[in-house]
Motif scaffolding. Structure first.
Motif, short mmCIF file in Angstrom:
data_model
loop_
_atom_site.label_atom_id
_atom_site.label_comp_id
_atom_site.label_asym_id
_atom_site.label_seq_id
_atom_site.Cartn_x
_atom_site.Cartn_y
_atom_site.Cartn_z
N CYS A 163 -2.63 2.11 -4.36
CA CYS A 163 -1.94 3.41 -4.33
C CYS A 163 -2.91 4.50 -3.89
N VAL A 164 -2.50 5.29 -2.91
CA VAL A 164 -3.35 6.32 -2.33
C VAL A 164 -2.61 7.65 -2.33
N VAL A 187 -2.05 11.16 -0.63
CA VAL A 187 -2.26 11.66 0.72
C VAL A 187 -1.84 13.13 0.79
N CYS A 203 9.94 5.04 3.62
CA CYS A 203 9.65 6.38 3.10
C CYS A 203 10.84 6.86 2.27
N SER A 248 0.87 -1.18 0.00
CA SER A 248 0.00 0.00 0.00
C SER A 248 0.91 1.22 0.00
N THR A 249 0.65 2.14 -0.92
CA THR A 249 1.46 3.34 -1.00
C THR A 249 0.67 4.55 -0.52
N TYR A 250 1.39 5.48 0.09
CA TYR A 250 0.82 6.73 0.60
C TYR A 250 1.61 7.84 -0.08
N GLN A 251 1.12 8.28 -1.23
CA GLN A 251 1.93 9.08 -2.14
C GLN A 251 1.64 10.57 -2.01
N LEU A 282 -8.00 11.70 1.59
CA LEU A 282 -7.18 10.70 0.92
C LEU A 282 -7.89 10.33 -0.38
N HIS A 294 7.12 9.97 -0.46
CA HIS A 294 6.14 8.88 -0.45
C HIS A 294 6.44 7.92 0.69
N SER A 295 5.40 7.29 1.20
CA SER A 295 5.52 6.24 2.21
C SER A 295 4.85 4.98 1.68
N GLU A 296 5.37 3.81 2.11
CA GLU A 296 4.82 2.55 1.63
C GLU A 296 4.85 1.49 2.72
#
Length: 341
Positions: free
Chosen positions: A234-235, A237, A320, A153-156, A196, A243-245
């Motif tokens: 992929c999200v 944020v 990250c 899961s990505t927090y882009q 988000l 980016h965080s994953e």
């Protein structure tokens, strides 16, 4: 040391600007620099090593005499112009999506498959930012125990949409702070501040977005694992940069947590930040604020995947990394450094 004539296509964008900075920071042997952009930017200047370099309009004739071209333009411009750079004798390192899955184009993360540049035919592709950030720490674990499957899961951050994305988030934050109506979203599908957005790219028939499929398709090519299985969400944020994953790996062979941590701590391009007992959160695990404007992928929250029936073959971690730097510009300059050896 030999000096090179280097061009940056798309020099005024977020990635192009960062490429310029990385060339200077890393003391790349630039003898002559050409900054190429659209007609509206032509005639303006950008600073490099204390000099003002005049921006030129990018045309097919712009690449004469160039040794290395760094591409930071969109797909359409890359397809239209970069073949002319190859025809002019330059080697291209391109950050767009245009050539990544072409079987004749190496797709390179220097820490993983730098040797693939040996078979380039004029163009070397830079991978997607989320792919780079996930694979740099996955690679040392793969070398230990073999990766069979990835669940990610990505927090882009807004930076993934370039300068317009960052500007839009800043404008929304400022408007919210003043109690004013938020500007209509243009860079993103919806308001990003206080929100988000679980979509980056268009959907395929199975409901996955184009961004989500990149990790599987690009990961298979980079790691030379044609059967690699990947499930990715992929999200977008409301973070400005980095980016965080969350990454879960199913491994071919059992491995100890100690061995995984040792491999991560020793891996090039990785910084292990994984101390649950630390007083400061900044020392316990990676966060986007800490990883912005630097080139390492920070990794923490390393633990077993307790949902795996064979728990010794399951590893989960959090990472990250700066999307504009290692996720784009720095990786491209690192490839150029391999070419200059």
């Amino acid at each position: 040391m030999k000096e090179y004539t280097v061009a940056i296509l798309g020099a005024t964008g977020a990635v192009g600007t960062q490429m310029l900075q990385c060339l200077e920071e890393r003391s790349f042997p630039v003898g002559r620099l050409k900054l190429l952009a659209s007609a509206r930017s032509a005639g303006k200047t950008m600073a490099f090593r204390g000099e003002d370099i005049v921006i030129e309009e990018a045309t097919p004739a712009s690449f004469e005499g160039c040794d290395i071209v760094l591409g930071a333009a969109d797909d359409a411009i890359a397809k239209a112009l970069l073949p002319s750079a190859v025809d002019a004798g330059a080697t291209v390192v391109d950050n767009s999506h245009a050539f990544r899955m072409d079987p004749d184009v190496p797709l390179v993360i220097p820490e993983i498959n730098g040797g693939d540049i040996a078979w380039h035919k004029g163009i070397i592709a830079n991978p997607n930012c989320a792919t780079i950030i996930a694979l740099v720490p996955t690679w040392p674990i793969h070398q230990l125990a073999g990766v069979r499957r990835m669940i990610v899961s990505t927090y882009q951050a807004a930076s993934g949409a370039g300068a317009p994305g960052m500007a839009e988030l800043v404008a929304q934050i400022e408007a919210m702070g003043k109690g004013e109506p938020l500007p209509e979203p243009r860079a993103f599908a919806a308001q990003l501040v206080s929100n988000l957005i679980p979509q980056i790219g268009g959907f395929n028939e199975e409901g996955y977005t184009s961004e989500e499929m990149k990790l599987q398709n690009e990961g298979r090519k980079i790691m030379h694992l044609p059967e690699l299985a990947v499930c990715c969400t992929c999200v977008r944020v409301p973070v400005l940069r980095s980016h965080s994953e969350s990454v879960t790996l199913e491994l071919e062979r059992p491995v100890t947590l100690e061995a995984v941590r040792e491999a991560l701590a020793a891996a090039p391009g990785v910084k292990l930040v994984d101390d649950r007992a630390a007083e400061s959160a900044h020392d316990r695990y990676p966060m986007p604020l800490d990883t912005s404007d630097q080139d390492l992928i920070w990794v923490g929250r390393v633990r077993r995947d307790i949902s795996n029936p064979d728990v010794a073959r399951g590893i989960t971690f959090w990472c990250c990394g700066d999307q504009i730097r290692k996720g784009a510009a720095t990786n491209a300059v690192q490839i150029a450094e391999l070419l200059a050896r």
